[in-house]
Design a protein around this motif. Sequence first.
Motif, PDB file in Angstrom:
ATOM      1  N   ILE B   2       0.858  -1.180   0.000  1.00 60.25           N
ATOM      2  CA  ILE B   2       0.000   0.000   0.000  1.00 60.25           C
ATOM      3  C   ILE B   2       0.897   1.233   0.000  1.00 60.25           C
ATOM      4  CG2 ILE B   2      -1.589   1.334   1.447  1.00 60.25           C
ATOM      5  CD1 ILE B   2      -2.922  -1.087   0.343  1.00 60.25           C
ATOM      6  N   VAL B   4       0.744   5.323   0.393  1.00 57.97           N
ATOM      7  CA  VAL B   4      -0.113   6.456   0.743  1.00 57.97           C
ATOM      8  C   VAL B   4       0.552   7.739   0.264  1.00 57.97           C
ATOM      9  CG1 VAL B   4      -1.288   7.661   2.629  1.00 57.97           C
ATOM     10  CG2 VAL B   4      -0.891   5.191   2.803  1.00 57.97           C
ATOM     11  N   ASP B  49      10.593  -3.046  -2.717  1.00 59.42           N
ATOM     12  CA  ASP B  49      11.268  -2.552  -1.531  1.00 59.42           C
ATOM     13  C   ASP B  49      10.503  -1.320  -1.050  1.00 59.42           C
ATOM     14  OD1 ASP B  49      13.262  -3.002   0.218  1.00 59.42           O
ATOM     15  OD2 ASP B  49      14.886  -2.725  -1.216  1.00 59.42           O
ATOM     16  N   GLU B  51      11.444   1.094   0.792  1.00 59.41           N
ATOM     17  CA  GLU B  51      12.219   2.331   0.706  1.00 59.41           C
ATOM     18  C   GLU B  51      12.184   2.942  -0.691  1.00 59.41           C
ATOM     19  OE1 GLU B  51      13.297  -0.047   3.961  1.00 59.41           O
ATOM     20  OE2 GLU B  51      13.862  -0.520   1.911  1.00 59.41           O
ATOM     21  N   GLU B  54       9.242   5.196  -0.732  1.00 67.56           N
ATOM     22  CA  GLU B  54       9.302   6.335   0.192  1.00 67.56           C
ATOM     23  C   GLU B  54      10.313   7.375  -0.281  1.00 67.56           C
ATOM     24  OE1 GLU B  54       9.342   5.077   4.295  1.00 67.56           O
ATOM     25  OE2 GLU B  54       7.396   4.096   4.035  1.00 67.56           O
ATOM     26  N   GLU B  60       3.858   9.580   1.176  1.00 63.09           N
ATOM     27  CA  GLU B  60       3.933   9.776   2.614  1.00 63.09           C
ATOM     28  C   GLU B  60       4.491   8.525   3.284  1.00 63.09           C
ATOM     29  OE1 GLU B  60       0.994  12.306   4.652  1.00 63.09           O
ATOM     30  OE2 GLU B  60       0.459  10.455   5.686  1.00 63.09           O
ATOM     31  N   GLN B  61       3.928   7.383   2.929  1.00 60.46           N
ATOM     32  CA  GLN B  61       4.470   6.141   3.464  1.00 60.46           C
ATOM     33  C   GLN B  61       4.058   4.977   2.587  1.00 60.46           C
ATOM     34  OE1 GLN B  61       2.731   4.596   7.099  1.00 60.46           O
ATOM     35  NE2 GLN B  61       1.018   6.014   6.995  1.00 60.46           N
ATOM     36  N   MET B  63       3.573   0.549   2.860  1.00 55.52           N
ATOM     37  CA  MET B  63       3.498  -0.542   3.829  1.00 55.52           C
ATOM     38  C   MET B  63       3.313  -1.862   3.106  1.00 55.52           C
ATOM     39  SD  MET B  63       0.601   1.252   6.225  1.00 55.52           S
ATOM     40  CE  MET B  63      -0.168   2.086   4.800  1.00 55.52           C
ATOM     41  N   HIS B  64       4.098  -2.849   3.527  1.00 51.46           N
ATOM     42  CA  HIS B  64       3.866  -4.203   3.047  1.00 51.46           C
ATOM     43  C   HIS B  64       2.594  -4.732   3.686  1.00 51.46           C
ATOM     44  CE1 HIS B  64       7.312  -5.356   0.654  1.00 51.46           C
ATOM     45  NE2 HIS B  64       8.069  -4.640   1.446  1.00 51.46           N
ATOM     46  N   ILE B  65       1.777  -5.478   2.952  1.00 50.89           N
ATOM     47  CA  ILE B  65       0.617  -6.095   3.597  1.00 50.89           C
ATOM     48  C   ILE B  65       0.777  -7.609   3.650  1.00 50.89           C
ATOM     49  CG2 ILE B  65      -1.045  -4.272   3.125  1.00 50.89           C
ATOM     50  CD1 ILE B  65      -2.071  -6.045   0.836  1.00 50.89           C
ATOM     51  N   VAL B  66       1.766  -8.112   2.960  1.00 50.84           N
ATOM     52  CA  VAL B  66       2.028  -9.541   2.990  1.00 50.84           C
ATOM     53  C   VAL B  66       3.284  -9.749   3.838  1.00 50.84           C
ATOM     54  CG1 VAL B  66       2.812 -11.455   1.559  1.00 50.84           C
ATOM     55  CG2 VAL B  66       0.885 -10.053   0.815  1.00 50.84           C
ATOM     56  N   LYS B  67       3.317 -10.806   4.623  1.00 47.91           N
ATOM     57  CA  LYS B  67       4.489 -11.110   5.447  1.00 47.91           C
ATOM     58  C   LYS B  67       5.672 -11.443   4.547  1.00 47.91           C
ATOM     59  CE  LYS B  67       2.035 -10.778   9.174  1.00 47.91           C
ATOM     60  NZ  LYS B  67       1.366 -11.898   9.831  1.00 47.91           N
TER      61      LYS B  67
END
Lengths: 338, 338, 338, 338
Positions: B2, B4, B49, B51, B54, B60-61, B63-67
């Motif tokens: 995701i 943002v 990745d 980073e 970002e 803004e940010q 995020m991984h949603i999968v482990k």
Amino acid sequence: MIIVMNKDATEQQLDAVVRKIKEFGLDANISKGTERTVIGAIGDERKLDQELFEALPGVEQSMHIVKPYKIVAREWHKENSIIDIKGVPLGGNQIQIIAGPCSVETEQQMEEAAKFVKEANCRLMRGGAFKPRTSPYTFQGKGVEGLDLFRKAADKEGLPIVTELMDVRMLDTFLEYDVDVIQIGTRNMQNFDLLKEVGKINKPVILKRGMSATISEWLMSAEYIAAGGNHNIIFCERGIRTFETYYRNVLDVTAIPVLKKETHLPVIVDPSHAGGKAWMVASLSRAAIAAGADGLLVEMHPNPCEAWCDADQALNPGELKSLMGELKGIAEVIGRSI
Amino acid sequence: MIIVMNKDATEQQLDAVVRKIKEFGLDANISKGTERTVIGAIGDERKLDQELFEALPGVEQSMHIVKPYKIVAREWHKENSIIDIKGVPLGGNQIQIIAGPCSVETEQQMEEAAKFVKEANCRLMRGGAFKPRTSPYTFQGKGVEGLDLFRKAADKEGLPIVTELMDVRMLDTFLEYDVDVIQIGTRNMQNFDLLKEVGKINKPVILKRGMSATISEWLMSAEYIAAGGNHNIIFCERGIRTFETYYRNVLDVTAIPVLKKETHLPVIVDPSHAGGKAWMVASLSRAAIAAGADGLLVEMHPNPCEAWCDADQALNPGELKSLMGELKGIAEVIGRSI
Amino acid sequence: MIIVMNKDATEQQLDAVVRKIKEFGLDANISKGTERTVIGAIGDERKLDQELFEALPGVEQSMHIVKPYKIVAREWHKENSIIDIKGVPLGGNQIQIIAGPCSVETEQQMEEAAKFVKEANCRLMRGGAFKPRTSPYTFQGKGVEGLDLFRKAADKEGLPIVTELMDVRMLDTFLEYDVDVIQIGTRNMQNFDLLKEVGKINKPVILKRGMSATISEWLMSAEYIAAGGNHNIIFCERGIRTFETYYRNVLDVTAIPVLKKETHLPVIVDPSHAGGKAWMVASLSRAAIAAGADGLLVEMHPNPCEAWCDADQALNPGELKSLMGELKGIAEVIGRSI
Amino acid sequence: MIIVMNKDATEQQLDAVVRKIKEFGLDANISKGTERTVIGAIGDERKLDQELFEALPGVEQSMHIVKPYKIVAREWHKENSIIDIKGVPLGGNQIQIIAGPCSVETEQQMEEAAKFVKEANCRLMRGGAFKPRTSPYTFQGKGVEGLDLFRKAADKEGLPIVTELMDVRMLDTFLEYDVDVIQIGTRNMQNFDLLKEVGKINKPVILKRGMSATISEWLMSAEYIAAGGNHNIIFCERGIRTFETYYRNVLDVTAIPVLKKETHLPVIVDPSHAGGKAWMVASLSRAAIAAGADGLLVEMHPNPCEAWCDADQALNPGELKSLMGELKGIAEVIGRSI
């Protein structure tokens, strides 16, 4: 060493402690207070293990009163040690900014990077050929090929190089490529076999602080290197792990004056890994120099958005240049040069 | 993943993010909210990745949603994995208590220790030949001689042995002495070269949690081993570093149910190093088994007051026996055996 | 808000989440990825509680994507807020150093302290009449008598005063003595009733960071004050609790650029409580100003060795003066005055 | 108290320390070691402030050797204190499970909750009328109306009630509603004015551990209450803040045996707030009882998915009942009842 007996300790228990102290060739001073009896061990307490006494019946606690490190301690070596890196002094009045990309990527990237490092008036260059990555599935560094690219690019600009050694089996290769400063990363601060090996050579070593290492553990890791004969050690504060999640780590500026008090060796700071974001780097760099650091290890990439790792924490060449200007001003305020 | 965008992000910045996602072969789903635009990357996000995104303007940010771990994840392997250690199963219904001294000292000490381990009905034995010590000036273990003493003493009682490997160059020697379970210590949890090497053999590996490692980093270190082909991995919680100074570390019991949920591999606990005092061990051991641990790694010394290291944390043989009785009771309450 | 369903979530579970989102008057955007389905809640997500969704079957996790603070956020108020303290501006270009003793002791001590504060060119004075002490058996402050002594001594030198409010029942007394800036201490950062009360008045409030408060919790505590109508809030970083025991707390300099990015309100630093030793104060003060702090809260005592509490952390008058010189230099380097 | 002089301390500096000790009416024992001189202060060292000595020239460090707490210390009160809560004993052989919802919502919810608490054989009920919430914009509790609903619902089932007091000004109302046990929350553990007030009444007080409070600070906060005359204090471990982000807090089970050693007062555990997820509660509860806790404070809601706050951490009535069965088994193993 001070050994505190608990309130109900018997005479026999007290005797057993005294006997143990004498077994190690030290003397005992017994002081009976109103609530506790305290035994002081007189002699070289470094021979005594705290746990040995806490295992004895009737003992409440035991405490070392002498610092466990010796070679790296300022107590025994009052003047600052200045490390010579191919003619560049670190630890003296002149502050050194070591700049370069997170990882070696291509020949072109390294040549550009070296040029920008030089242009910004930095005297040393950093770059990673072997990368410690949390995931086995991500880019692990270019390896020996990376060392080669780095060496050549830096040589063109006459810059000594700093790069990380992770595996003890690669040490010979590092010597072959004449790496000028060997970096021990945060995850290897207590890789004691690695410390022992770099203790046997005479290359300067940057010892990064473990992510959650205490000052005392960090000094002891340096003592491992020093005990092997290599006294060319540079401490590098790179942020510690805390409960805060907004930023990657918390740069521990207090460690700077504390280390300068405890050790005669140079102390530098890595503001890039600490915060983890390029926009924090200038602030943290200024803070580090103002607090008394002898240098910085800063990430700069010719084109940060295209970096293969940690893209969001590298400065671009213009930012590095402008940061150097600010740092020069601060250095002068505290009577140093850059 | 995701991504943002920040409130003032432009269409161009949004396009650049989408382009980057597509470069990696994934698709983008754009969702415009009232305050933020959110982009979802559709496809195998392990290729991306965090980073990288970002670093892009307007983000803004991300995020991984999968482990990030796969082989060790229960998500992909629902049943418990049972590791076979010379016929002793770890990770199944039967709980295993691995006992023995902190360090190998003498032939007599090891023979007595093995006898007491056996008598207490434990099926596996621990002991250290190579010791990671904070100070270069303290006892560093008996080394290969220690391995030899350990192997012989354990063989007499028919006990498989568990011992720590610190230096990658000693792996062949460990195989030569047929060490049954190789322990990776807390300071080496992110010694990636060591992890890669033990990933290439087929011996069971106990992977201790780094002193300040997150659950996710710990699982990723196991993934390093697993990615090499060795799936015989046992997690060992041994206390984490916090602000508390009364005890050495804080045993993180919450990690037990969490790991049992996240991974199919066995989870054991070291109550001895966690608290650091023998009088805490029974409490912590009962808590660990009650919380669902598959086993324990407990220090027991024939004569704790005379132990060469960590004297204050070893149980004596009688204490181990009595602890085994309590653990048996708790195991039964939760439908397990010991 | 983003809600991630777990791999095996059913259509029914998905529907239940969407229904819940709509119950709160928001819309749902569903994005089906290869491994996970992600639901975005479109609308004012501040109405939604993260836990509400994580309690629903099939939900793996839910994440806010909008910051929970609003009045204090720079996102909605781009310019720096400048707080006026009886004519002294805080938060603008001019940096303010607030100096004075830890606790009010005697008339003479306060008069001397005020004189030295003035002489060092500081414009605001600090001092504690009510002291939060770990032990009920130690000096708890002079109370109202202390407030009176402080007010009079500061008035003689024309210095506005800063002092700590611990008990909500003392607020009227603080107003009576016309305390210029009310300090909320680290232990009360989440004393929500106290925050609500100081939110109803129009005095400037210094909100110290809780010893282990995250940046986000800290901003939310300020939002409590702001929500009551009082926008005159000053953040004060004072060190956080970590595993390190060499110094009392770790001064978190990274918090300075981060807060300056997240909020329009002024940010100051307390270098005295952070490190806990006078010899660390100059280093930490320089670091704080170099990192971008708008001011400092520094302990200075006319005669530190005789101080009634925290004797080892106060500067003497000469040290304060000399520190002011260094800070002036650093301020100029970054384009500010002092 | 032990005062360690630094290596280069002069005779004059030594004399000044001795003089200071005598000023406070204690005697000094001087022990000259090979590297350091150590001074022991003989007498009631609780009168001495550590900082006072560390401020003196030549002093390296000073250490208390006697614990600063007295009334709550087991050292001075060997037997377990059993707190009587309207006939229900806490701290004796019988373990008490205090169950109920996070917050009081409606009459029906409370009546159902009370019925289920009773049915599960719990003897005490919990529920929050005043809620400490991180955000000023979320549900803050029903307040006095909530107290009223709670009192009535619990009375129907004959259950004594436990509820949190946040604001000192509400104490009279709590007494009016005859709250049986007053809970001091984690954010108020060092709200010293609140502690002093509950020290003046004779109601049992549950003192939750501050999120990052050390064992010693926690005991000192209890000492504040005890010093006022109220010795009916119950410690409640509820998880501490660490670097781990997978779960809300880390339940510190080691604190259980440690507190049972240091204090004669009962120790309970809140497994619900520690982990923050209902699926972790059974594991943590079993661990707490196995480690020696005297009771639990558990969240149970008649219908967790509909709870107004912390919905994801409450057990449902069936889960509570089944947990009680397991805990009974564990209690028996360690010779206790439930």
